[in-house]
Design a protein around this motif. Structure first.
Motif, PDB file in Angstrom:
ATOM      1  N   LEU A 266       1.573  -7.939 -14.067  1.00 28.62           N
ATOM      2  CA  LEU A 266       2.735  -7.358 -13.397  1.00 28.62           C
ATOM      3  C   LEU A 266       2.427  -6.980 -11.950  1.00 28.62           C
ATOM      4  O   LEU A 266       3.329  -6.964 -11.109  1.00 28.62           O
ATOM      5  N   LYS A 267       1.169  -6.684 -11.644  1.00 29.06           N
ATOM      6  CA  LYS A 267       0.809  -6.286 -10.287  1.00 29.06           C
ATOM      7  C   LYS A 267       1.033  -7.424  -9.288  1.00 29.06           C
ATOM      8  O   LYS A 267       1.130  -7.187  -8.084  1.00 29.06           O
ATOM      9  N   TYR A 268       1.115  -8.661  -9.774  1.00 29.82           N
ATOM     10  CA  TYR A 268       1.389  -9.803  -8.913  1.00 29.82           C
ATOM     11  C   TYR A 268       2.890 -10.122  -8.838  1.00 29.82           C
ATOM     12  O   TYR A 268       3.317 -10.893  -7.973  1.00 29.82           O
ATOM     13  N   LEU A 269       3.666  -9.529  -9.750  1.00 29.87           N
ATOM     14  CA  LEU A 269       5.084  -9.861  -9.852  1.00 29.87           C
ATOM     15  C   LEU A 269       6.006  -8.756  -9.340  1.00 29.87           C
ATOM     16  O   LEU A 269       7.200  -8.997  -9.144  1.00 29.87           O
ATOM     17  N   MET A 270       5.483  -7.546  -9.135  1.00 30.40           N
ATOM     18  CA  MET A 270       6.325  -6.429  -8.702  1.00 30.40           C
ATOM     19  C   MET A 270       5.533  -5.524  -7.771  1.00 30.40           C
ATOM     20  O   MET A 270       4.455  -5.053  -8.122  1.00 30.40           O
ATOM     21  N   TYR A 271       6.071  -5.304  -6.579  1.00 25.45           N
ATOM     22  CA  TYR A 271       5.384  -4.393  -5.679  1.00 25.45           C
ATOM     23  C   TYR A 271       5.732  -2.945  -6.006  1.00 25.45           C
ATOM     24  O   TYR A 271       6.589  -2.667  -6.867  1.00 25.45           O
ATOM     25  N   THR A 272       5.057  -2.016  -5.361  1.00 28.26           N
ATOM     26  CA  THR A 272       5.314  -0.586  -5.531  1.00 28.26           C
ATOM     27  C   THR A 272       5.662  -0.004  -4.160  1.00 28.26           C
ATOM     28  O   THR A 272       5.391  -0.628  -3.123  1.00 28.26           O
ATOM     29  N   PRO A 273       6.241   1.185  -4.108  1.00 26.03           N
ATOM     30  CA  PRO A 273       6.544   1.795  -2.812  1.00 26.03           C
ATOM     31  C   PRO A 273       5.309   1.940  -1.919  1.00 26.03           C
ATOM     32  O   PRO A 273       5.381   1.696  -0.717  1.00 26.03           O
ATOM     33  N   SER A 274       4.187   2.330  -2.515  1.00 24.62           N
ATOM     34  CA  SER A 274       2.973   2.488  -1.706  1.00 24.62           C
ATOM     35  C   SER A 274       2.473   1.145  -1.190  1.00 24.62           C
ATOM     36  O   SER A 274       1.945   1.053  -0.077  1.00 24.62           O
ATOM     37  N   TYR A 275       2.626   0.087  -1.991  1.00 23.67           N
ATOM     38  CA  TYR A 275       2.202  -1.246  -1.560  1.00 23.67           C
ATOM     39  C   TYR A 275       2.986  -1.679  -0.318  1.00 23.67           C
ATOM     40  O   TYR A 275       2.411  -2.130   0.673  1.00 23.67           O
ATOM     41  N   HIS A 276       4.289  -1.515  -0.376  1.00 29.74           N
ATOM     42  CA  HIS A 276       5.112  -1.973   0.746  1.00 29.74           C
ATOM     43  C   HIS A 276       4.957  -1.068   1.970  1.00 29.74           C
ATOM     44  O   HIS A 276       5.131  -1.511   3.100  1.00 29.74           O
ATOM     45  N   SER A 277       4.625   0.204   1.745  1.00 32.10           N
ATOM     46  CA  SER A 277       4.461   1.115   2.881  1.00 32.10           C
ATOM     47  C   SER A 277       3.378   0.630   3.832  1.00 32.10           C
ATOM     48  O   SER A 277       3.457   0.828   5.039  1.00 32.10           O
ATOM     49  N   LEU A 278       2.351  -0.007   3.278  1.00 29.36           N
ATOM     50  CA  LEU A 278       1.245  -0.458   4.117  1.00 29.36           C
ATOM     51  C   LEU A 278       1.663  -1.562   5.086  1.00 29.36           C
ATOM     52  O   LEU A 278       1.035  -1.749   6.124  1.00 29.36           O
ATOM     53  N   HIS A 279       2.711  -2.303   4.750  1.00 28.80           N
ATOM     54  CA  HIS A 279       3.195  -3.304   5.705  1.00 28.80           C
ATOM     55  C   HIS A 279       3.708  -2.617   6.965  1.00 28.80           C
ATOM     56  O   HIS A 279       3.534  -3.116   8.083  1.00 28.80           O
ATOM     57  N   HIS A 280       4.327  -1.453   6.796  1.00 23.69           N
ATOM     58  CA  HIS A 280       4.903  -0.750   7.937  1.00 23.69           C
ATOM     59  C   HIS A 280       3.872   0.048   8.709  1.00 23.69           C
ATOM     60  O   HIS A 280       4.068   0.340   9.888  1.00 23.69           O
ATOM     61  N   THR A 281       2.777   0.407   8.064  1.00 25.48           N
ATOM     62  CA  THR A 281       1.752   1.173   8.762  1.00 25.48           C
ATOM     63  C   THR A 281       0.638   0.295   9.307  1.00 25.48           C
ATOM     64  O   THR A 281       0.055   0.600  10.337  1.00 25.48           O
ATOM     65  N   GLN A 282       0.343  -0.803   8.621  1.00 23.84           N
ATOM     66  CA  GLN A 282      -0.737  -1.688   9.061  1.00 23.84           C
ATOM     67  C   GLN A 282      -0.222  -2.948   9.743  1.00 23.84           C
ATOM     68  O   GLN A 282      -0.988  -3.666  10.365  1.00 23.84           O
ATOM     69  N   PHE A 283       1.058  -3.248   9.572  1.00 27.43           N
ATOM     70  CA  PHE A 283       1.761  -4.270  10.348  1.00 27.43           C
ATOM     71  C   PHE A 283       1.421  -5.702   9.955  1.00 27.43           C
ATOM     72  O   PHE A 283       2.305  -6.533   9.844  1.00 27.43           O
ATOM     73  N   ARG A 284       0.160  -6.026   9.772  1.00 19.73           N
ATOM     74  CA  ARG A 284      -0.244  -7.405   9.529  1.00 19.73           C
ATOM     75  C   ARG A 284      -0.643  -7.662   8.082  1.00 19.73           C
ATOM     76  O   ARG A 284      -1.375  -8.605   7.799  1.00 19.73           O
ATOM     77  N   THR A 285      -0.190  -6.839   7.158  1.00 19.94           N
ATOM     78  CA  THR A 285      -0.530  -7.018   5.749  1.00 19.94           C
ATOM     79  C   THR A 285       0.715  -6.840   4.888  1.00 19.94           C
ATOM     80  O   THR A 285       1.743  -6.341   5.347  1.00 19.94           O
ATOM     81  N   ASN A 286       0.602  -7.254   3.616  1.00 20.63           N
ATOM     82  CA  ASN A 286       1.648  -7.039   2.613  1.00 20.63           C
ATOM     83  C   ASN A 286       3.028  -7.526   3.080  1.00 20.63           C
ATOM     84  O   ASN A 286       3.987  -6.773   3.163  1.00 20.63           O
ATOM     85  N   TYR A 287       3.104  -8.832   3.350  1.00 16.33           N
ATOM     86  CA  TYR A 287       4.337  -9.442   3.843  1.00 16.33           C
ATOM     87  C   TYR A 287       5.340  -9.756   2.727  1.00 16.33           C
ATOM     88  O   TYR A 287       6.509 -10.021   3.005  1.00 16.33           O
ATOM     89  N   SER A 288       4.902  -9.789   1.491  1.00 14.46           N
ATOM     90  CA  SER A 288       5.741 -10.291   0.401  1.00 14.46           C
ATOM     91  C   SER A 288       7.041  -9.524   0.288  1.00 14.46           C
ATOM     92  O   SER A 288       7.148  -8.356   0.699  1.00 14.46           O
ATOM     93  N   LEU A 289       8.033 -10.192  -0.303  1.00 11.57           N
ATOM     94  CA  LEU A 289       9.329  -9.556  -0.528  1.00 11.57           C
ATOM     95  C   LEU A 289       9.201  -8.515  -1.638  1.00 11.57           C
ATOM     96  O   LEU A 289       9.033  -7.330  -1.362  1.00 11.57           O
ATOM     97  N   PHE A 290       9.246  -8.938  -2.878  1.00 10.25           N
ATOM     98  CA  PHE A 290       9.097  -8.022  -4.009  1.00 10.25           C
ATOM     99  C   PHE A 290       7.890  -8.370  -4.888  1.00 10.25           C
ATOM    100  O   PHE A 290       7.477  -7.559  -5.708  1.00 10.25           O
ATOM    101  N   MET A 291       7.339  -9.583  -4.710  1.00 11.55           N
ATOM    102  CA  MET A 291       6.242 -10.063  -5.549  1.00 11.55           C
ATOM    103  C   MET A 291       4.978 -10.218  -4.708  1.00 11.55           C
ATOM    104  O   MET A 291       4.895 -11.122  -3.869  1.00 11.55           O
ATOM    105  N   PRO A 292       3.973  -9.368  -4.914  1.00 15.88           N
ATOM    106  CA  PRO A 292       2.743  -9.420  -4.103  1.00 15.88           C
ATOM    107  C   PRO A 292       1.915 -10.684  -4.303  1.00 15.88           C
ATOM    108  O   PRO A 292       0.914 -10.871  -3.611  1.00 15.88           O
TER     109      PRO A 292
END
Length: 652
Positions: A266-292
């Motif tokens: 499931l960790k590859y099929l559904m992101y979490t709020p903390s996972y997506h937050s890193l895209h906004h703080t680190q900018f160049r990571t975690n680009y995926s829509l909902f599936m990491p």
């Protein structure tokens, strides 16, 4: 706005302002009329349900906004610490444009696309195809589109609007805070500096939304062309997108760890709020829509994703240093709280015509709070090293004047005081009617019941007096004192009379009570007159319309009450209730305090902050008054500033 706005940045109906919803009106009217007048065999239920679906999306998003703001204010499981500012709210007031846009496209598709109308309610084939097409083409194409949008050319023209601030909230202010105030980002050899603060998940230029809708239309149009689309597959897909978008930007972690333990893939099929937050703080990571999955596949997963997730899960509720205890005012004030509608909370409390349309919901909320309401955390701020929280008692102004409600209200205030003390708060300030003399003698009732209370309880009267005294124009020699006499009124009259200012009263009983407090010399400045001519009126609760009519033209009304007087004179000036402008180092301010303007705070609330900052180890309740001169000096030293008046007879 993007740093270099490209074409199709603005929405086509931006010029309509708050009337933008009229673009949907012809379609809604036609759909509803057709469904009601046509024969049952000719009715198109799927077309008729488009409008209810749009309304449900508004409601869905608003629920997430309220829950997110409530949870992040409390602090438990919060991912990042900061909140948004007024600039963020203003920038993101158009979050509903994408729902309007989607609605128009649905109506057009229903009318002009073959097999796009008269859809069945359910069809398992359409549901399966929608899942497969989203997991495959949509997620894959979105990943590469998202990476392309971070190229400096597209980023500066479009996507930088989404990243113009970094902290996330569902829809209105989907913001993720960065760990630093400034971040250096290198885009293909071009180094740029970005000031990070907050980002909204659905706040994009119009052109970006066109691209996103083309992606999300792949499952919808495919199932329509395959003739297995249904209301369930289309509506369910939209609900899924909204759910994942809101969840990913809610700024608190809510996905339990056991879920991934029971089903590791499931960790590859559904992101979490903390996972997506890193895209906004680190900018160049975690680009995926909902599936990491695609971040793992292409090596763009942030290495701190797991640790941030685990740390957010175990984060405890925040312990405040200062608690301000307020309450609801009018029935519609629930919408003006920070946990209500963001755009209403960001403006001074005024009655809006469209809120009358929500009276059924308003009355229902009143009944719920009346029967089983509990004190809740409405807002949190940071003042230098102090953590501030505002707690609201779910009681309305009218209830404070009901004799049979007083015991219940006092019990709730007492419970809040004990709860704040248990959490380690240094000071609790009583706001609005929570410190009413007739209710609990300005808080003295609670000190008598709990004499060993370590936390200090403050009613803020001394600063309220100081603000009123310093609002009187320099050189004033005469004032009129009107309204119900209170602890604040007595202190104001005493200070003015001792300072040589003549104070006019219009009632014998008031004059007698005030006279008893003054020395013979100061008492000479207290004048009983029905025909006083001073143009400076200090007014409290109970000021009537007839009394306002007696004031000379150009009178300056300065309230010392907690609630503003009703303005009955257009030829007079009305000052704000006792309040001050807050300094810039008061952080996380994105809502107004009741009727006060932006970044203006009531004197009673400021007093609690000052007592904590100065570490004054005293209560200020009942008949106890703190030094007026000392607290006024402290307020200025800590950056608070008096309000100024304009020629416009309104508080500014």
């Amino acid at each position: 706005m993007a740093s270099k706005p490209g074409i199709l940045t603005e929405w086509p109906w931006t010029w309509l302002g708050n009337f933008k919803y009229v673009v949907l009106a012809p379609w809604v009217v036609h759909s509803t009329y057709s469904y009601l007048v046509k024969d049952e065999t000719q009715r198109d239920l799927s077309n008729f349900l488009i409008f209810p679906l749009l309304l449900s999306r508004f409601l869905h998003n608003q629920i997430w906004i309220s829950v997110s703001r409530y949870r992040t204010a409390k602090g438990n499981n919060r991912i990042v610490d900061k909140s948004i500012e007024f600039e963020q709210v203003d920038r993101e007031t158009n979050w509903d444009d994408q729902i309007i846009f989607n609605g128009l496209l649905f109506y057009l598709a229903s009318k002009y696309i073959e097999n796009g109308s008269h859809l069945p309610l359910w069809g398992i084939g359409g549901v399966i195809w929608t899942i497969l097409l989203h997991a495959g083409p949509v997620e894959f194409l979105y990943y590469w589109l998202h990476r392309a949008l971070h190229h400096h050319f597209l980023y500066s023209r479009y996507h930088s609007h989404h990243h113009s601030s970094i902290v996330t909230e569902p829809i209105t202010c989907k913001n993720f805070y960065s760990r630093a105030n400034v971040g250096w980002v290198n885009c293909d050899g071009i180094t740029e500096v970005y000031i990070f603060s907050v980002v909204a998940a659905v706040i994009h230029p119009f052109a970006e939304h066109i691209a996103y809708f083309l992606l999300f239309s792949i499952p919808m149009l495919s199932t329509v062309f395959l003739k297995n689309a249904s209301v369930a597959s289309l509506a369910g897909y939209l609900i899924y997108i909204d759910l994942m978008n809101n969840m990913g930007h809610c700024n608190f972690e809510l996905i339990p760890k056991w879920l991934f333990s029971m089903f590791p893939p499931l960790k590859y099929l559904m992101y979490t709020p903390s996972y997506h937050s890193l895209h906004h703080t680190q900018f160049r990571t975690n680009y995926s829509l909902f599936m990491p999955f695609y971040d793992y596949l292409y090596g763009t997963m942030d290495k701190s994703s797991d640790s941030l997730y685990e740390n957010s899960l175990v984060r405890k509720e925040e312990a405040p240093d200062v608690v301000h205890l307020t309450h609801l005012t009018t029935p519609e004030s629930i919408y003006h709280l920070r946990v209500g509608f963001a755009h209403l909370a960001s403006e001074p409390h005024k009655s809006k015509w469209y809120l009358w349309l929500m009276w059924p919901l308003t009355m229902w909320s009143m009944m719920v709070t009346w029967i089983c309401g509990r004190t809740f955390t409405a807002e949190r701020n940071v003042f230098k090293h102090l953590k501030l929280q505002t707690w609201a008692i779910p009681k309305y102004k009218v209830q404070y004047y009901m004799q049979w409600q007083r015991e219940s209200i006092n019990n709730m205030i007492e419970a809040a005081i004990l709860a704040a003390s248990d959490k380690g708060a240094k000071v609790l300030s009583l706001g609005l009617l929570n410190q009413e003399e007739g209710l609990n003698n300005s808080g003295e009732l609670f000190l008598r019941k709990h004499p060993q209370l370590k936390m200090k309880v403050v009613d803020g009267s001394s600063l309220a007096v100081a603000v009123v005294l310093n609002s009187i124009p320099k050189g004033t020699s005469q004032v009129v004192l009107r309204g119900q006499l209170s602890k604040i009124a007595y202190s104001i009259a005493l200070a003015l009379c001792q300072g040589g200012v003549q104070v006019y009263t219009m009632r014998k009983d008031e004059h007698k009570k005030l006279k008893a407090m003054l020395s013979n010399e100061a008492g000479n400045n207290l004048i009983l007159s029905q025909y006083g001519t001073p143009k400076i009126w200090l007014v409290g609760d109970g000021l009537t319309e007839d009394e306002q009519k007696k004031a000379p033209k150009g009178t300056f009304f300065i309230p010392f009450s907690k609630f503003p007087p009703k303005r009955k004179r257009k030829d007079c000036l009305y000052n704000s209730t006792p309040a001050m402008l807050t300094p810039k180092h008061l952080e996380n301010v994105d809502s107004c305090e009741n009727w006060l303007p932006r970044r203006v705070m009531s004197a009673w609330r400021i007093a609690g902050i000052l007592h904590a900052m100065e570490e004054w180890n005293v209560h200020e309740c009942g008949n106890m008054m703190f030094s007026i001169e000392k607290i006024w000096k402290a307020s200025l030293e800590h950056g608070f500033r008096p309000l100024t008046m304009s020629a416009d007879p309104k508080p500014i």
